[in-house]
Design a protein around this motif. Structure first.
Motif, PDB file in Angstrom:
ATOM      1  N   ILE A   1       0.668  -1.262  -0.106  1.00 20.82           N
ATOM      2  CA  ILE A   1       0.182   0.071   0.113  1.00 20.82           C
ATOM      3  C   ILE A   1       0.803   1.256  -0.071  1.00 20.82           C
ATOM      4  O   ILE A   1       0.602   2.224  -0.817  1.00 20.82           O
ATOM      5  CB  ILE A   1      -0.853  -0.130   1.133  1.00 20.82           C
ATOM      6  CG1 ILE A   1      -1.728  -1.316   1.405  1.00 20.82           C
ATOM      7  CG2 ILE A   1      -1.680   1.204   1.196  1.00 20.82           C
ATOM      8  CD1 ILE A   1      -2.387  -1.340   2.641  1.00 20.82           C
ATOM      9  N   TYR A   2       1.747   1.188   0.955  1.00 26.15           N
ATOM     10  CA  TYR A   2       2.699   2.504   1.025  1.00 26.15           C
ATOM     11  C   TYR A   2       3.654   2.772   0.104  1.00 26.15           C
ATOM     12  O   TYR A   2       3.963   3.908  -0.489  1.00 26.15           O
ATOM     13  CB  TYR A   2       3.236   2.211   2.683  1.00 26.15           C
ATOM     14  CG  TYR A   2       3.923   3.721   3.047  1.00 26.15           C
ATOM     15  CD1 TYR A   2       3.108   4.967   3.153  1.00 26.15           C
ATOM     16  CD2 TYR A   2       5.474   3.865   2.996  1.00 26.15           C
ATOM     17  CE1 TYR A   2       4.034   6.127   3.495  1.00 26.15           C
ATOM     18  CE2 TYR A   2       5.863   4.896   3.420  1.00 26.15           C
ATOM     19  CZ  TYR A   2       5.353   5.993   3.563  1.00 26.15           C
ATOM     20  OH  TYR A   2       5.949   7.165   3.733  1.00 26.15           O
TER      21      TYR A   2
ATOM     22  N   ASN B   1      -6.282  -6.069   2.587  1.00 22.14           N
ATOM     23  CA  ASN B   1      -6.031  -6.008   0.895  1.00 22.14           C
ATOM     24  C   ASN B   1      -6.755  -6.966   0.389  1.00 22.14           C
ATOM     25  O   ASN B   1      -6.597  -8.245   0.246  1.00 22.14           O
ATOM     26  CB  ASN B   1      -4.500  -6.415   0.898  1.00 22.14           C
ATOM     27  CG  ASN B   1      -3.530  -5.063   1.496  1.00 22.14           C
ATOM     28  OD1 ASN B   1      -4.150  -3.961   1.531  1.00 22.14           O
ATOM     29  ND2 ASN B   1      -2.381  -5.430   1.736  1.00 22.14           N
TER      30      ASN B   1
ATOM     31  N   SER C   1      -7.560  -1.742  -1.318  1.00 19.24           N
ATOM     32  CA  SER C   1      -7.286  -1.811   0.300  1.00 19.24           C
ATOM     33  C   SER C   1      -8.281  -0.869   0.979  1.00 19.24           C
ATOM     34  O   SER C   1      -8.304   0.272   0.325  1.00 19.24           O
ATOM     35  CB  SER C   1      -5.892  -1.499   0.301  1.00 19.24           C
ATOM     36  OG  SER C   1      -5.383  -1.613   1.857  1.00 19.24           O
TER      37      SER C   1
ATOM     38  N   SER D   1      -8.470   4.576   5.974  1.00 21.21           N
ATOM     39  CA  SER D   1      -7.402   4.779   4.566  1.00 21.21           C
ATOM     40  C   SER D   1      -8.059   3.856   3.619  1.00 21.21           C
ATOM     41  O   SER D   1      -8.754   2.687   3.639  1.00 21.21           O
ATOM     42  CB  SER D   1      -6.157   3.820   4.910  1.00 21.21           C
ATOM     43  OG  SER D   1      -5.301   3.913   3.912  1.00 21.21           O
TER      44      SER D   1
ATOM     45  N   ALA E   1      -7.103   2.701  -0.858  1.00 21.25           N
ATOM     46  CA  ALA E   1      -5.664   2.702  -1.827  1.00 21.25           C
ATOM     47  C   ALA E   1      -6.165   1.892  -2.908  1.00 21.25           C
ATOM     48  O   ALA E   1      -6.757   0.759  -2.621  1.00 21.25           O
ATOM     49  CB  ALA E   1      -4.553   1.972  -1.152  1.00 21.25           C
TER      50      ALA E   1
ATOM     51  N   ASN F   1      -3.905   0.031  -6.404  1.00 19.77           N
ATOM     52  CA  ASN F   1      -2.594   0.150  -7.117  1.00 19.77           C
ATOM     53  C   ASN F   1      -2.804  -1.222  -8.252  1.00 19.77           C
ATOM     54  O   ASN F   1      -3.345  -2.099  -8.052  1.00 19.77           O
ATOM     55  CB  ASN F   1      -1.504  -0.304  -6.074  1.00 19.77           C
ATOM     56  CG  ASN F   1      -0.141  -0.426  -6.675  1.00 19.77           C
ATOM     57  OD1 ASN F   1       0.330   0.797  -6.696  1.00 19.77           O
ATOM     58  ND2 ASN F   1       0.450  -1.588  -7.015  1.00 19.77           N
TER      59      ASN F   1
ATOM     60  N   SER G   1      -3.303   5.267  -6.130  1.00 17.20           N
ATOM     61  CA  SER G   1      -3.707   6.538  -5.317  1.00 17.20           C
ATOM     62  C   SER G   1      -3.667   5.943  -3.672  1.00 17.20           C
ATOM     63  O   SER G   1      -4.085   4.906  -3.603  1.00 17.20           O
ATOM     64  CB  SER G   1      -4.607   7.075  -5.911  1.00 17.20           C
ATOM     65  OG  SER G   1      -6.006   6.215  -5.880  1.00 17.20           O
ATOM     66  N   HIS G   2      -3.474   6.660  -3.072  1.00 15.83           N
ATOM     67  CA  HIS G   2      -3.927   6.683  -1.627  1.00 15.83           C
ATOM     68  C   HIS G   2      -4.368   7.656  -0.800  1.00 15.83           C
ATOM     69  O   HIS G   2      -3.997   8.887  -1.083  1.00 15.83           O
ATOM     70  CB  HIS G   2      -2.383   6.073  -1.044  1.00 15.83           C
ATOM     71  CG  HIS G   2      -2.581   5.718   0.283  1.00 15.83           C
ATOM     72  ND1 HIS G   2      -1.331   5.580   1.224  1.00 15.83           N
ATOM     73  CD2 HIS G   2      -3.616   5.032   1.116  1.00 15.83           C
ATOM     74  CE1 HIS G   2      -1.734   5.233   2.413  1.00 15.83           C
ATOM     75  NE2 HIS G   2      -3.052   4.671   2.272  1.00 15.83           N
TER      76      HIS G   2
ATOM     77  N   ASN H   1      -5.830   8.941   3.014  1.00 18.05           N
ATOM     78  CA  ASN H   1      -5.921   8.562   4.303  1.00 18.05           C
ATOM     79  C   ASN H   1      -6.366   9.565   5.154  1.00 18.05           C
ATOM     80  O   ASN H   1      -6.065  10.849   4.736  1.00 18.05           O
ATOM     81  CB  ASN H   1      -4.704   7.911   5.058  1.00 18.05           C
ATOM     82  CG  ASN H   1      -3.544   8.640   4.897  1.00 18.05           C
ATOM     83  OD1 ASN H   1      -2.929   8.634   4.117  1.00 18.05           O
ATOM     84  ND2 ASN H   1      -3.169   9.407   5.929  1.00 18.05           N
TER      85      ASN H   1
END
Length: 327
Positions: A169-170, A223, A233, A262, A264, A266, A276-277, A279
């Protein structure tokens, strides 16, 4: 010239990975997670983040928003093993940046992964705020160019399920191959300071608020992998703790409630990825005996990146450095 730095970071990632050797291991996978070992992850990104406050009077319906003059930023980052480097700037061609009126934003937000432990560090400094009141007859908005806010802190969390990948995710240094979730308890801690200036003088301080937050949090993240290269996610958590606030008039210790969530997405195409993400962190507490405060930190990022294979020489030098500093 400084705005060419994002491109320079990507070029650096390419040239430091140009020569590969067959005996260097670049991937390690099990049924649930693939780890991209000895890879340089380079990303271009757009990000919007800020720290705003809502002050509500407990004895009436009077409420004031203190919101920074927002900036959209673009930039680039490269990450390898335990090292990372990033740079971003606020270009004038973006609509929200055209009227910054000398406002400033400096923000750092990154995570360190040590086994199942995850450490987040956060630093934010903003200058230039709008003070608004819209719920009553007052209905005003005033710009305070010299008002500044500072926040530093972070969180320490533990990821119970080793089949769940937060890195996917990060920072995309891992890839979730099969759907999995995890309970993630942690502790949040922040120190904040607001200097309210009603005029344009740097020395004239109308009011100052200092605040310290600490909270225990329980969170769950999941996820979902509907197809091999797509990750969706979602997660969130809530916590309870203590806030200590100090203003010009009084000091007060009160209950702190914390909420975070949060989202997300990917998508991988070989070593290339896009996503994109989003939070959002909310801290609620009393500032004094008559004022209730909401402390909000949203962050939205869109990115595109590529994972380069590091050269054998770079892998060797990094391992030597880690041995020297006992990592």
């Amino acid at each position: 010239m400084k705005h060419y730095l994002p491109l320079c970071l990507i070029c650096l990632a390419y040239f430091t990975s140009y020569s590969q050797e067959e005996n260097v291991e670049y991937s390690d996978a099990n049924e649930f997670v693939e780890t991209f070992k000895n890879r340089i992850t380079a990303k271009l990104f757009y990000v919007n983040t800020y720290n705003s406050y809502v002050f509500s009077d407990r004895n009436s319906n009077l409420s004031f928003d203190l919101e920074p003059n927002k900036q959209n930023r673009i930039g680039a980052s490269i990450a390898y093993d335990f090292l990372s480097l990033s740079y971003s700037f606020a270009p004038n061609f973006m609509a929200e940046n055209e009227d910054n009126e000398d406002s400033k934003l400096f923000n750092l937000d990154f995570r360190l992964f040590l086994g199942k432990w995850m450490q987040e560090l956060y630093y934010n400094h903003e200058k230039g705020f709008y003070l608004t009141e819209k719920d009553n007859d007052l209905n005003f908005e005033v710009y305070l160019p010299k008002t500044a806010a500072f926040k530093i802190g972070g969180s320490t969390s533990y990821i119970f399920n080793e089949n769940f990948s937060y890195r996917s995710i990060y920072n995309q240094s891992q890839k979730q191959l099969k759907s999995a979730g995890s309970f993630i308890p942690g502790v949040y801690y922040y120190y904040s300071k607001i200097k309210l200036r009603a005029d344009n003088s740097e020395e004239s301080v109308t009011g100052e608020l200092k605040s310290f937050d600490v909270a225990l949090n329980a969170a769950y993240y999941y996820n979902f992998v509907p197809v091999r290269n797509l990750l969706l996610s979602a997660g969130g958590g809530a916590g309870l703790g203590m806030n200590h606030s100090s203003s010009d008039d009084e000091d007060l210790t009160s209950l702190l409630t914390e909420l975070n969530f949060s989202l997300a997405v990917n998508y991988d195409i070989g070593d290339f990825f896009v996503g994109s993400h989003f939070n959002y962190l909310i801290l609620n507490h009393n500032t004094d005996r008559t004022t209730y405060t909401e402390d909000n930190i949203p962050k939205f990022q869109i990115y595109a990146g590529y994972r380069f294979k590091a050269s054998k020489k770079m892998v060797k030098k990094t391992e030597e450095l880690k041995d020297k500093v006992n990592l």
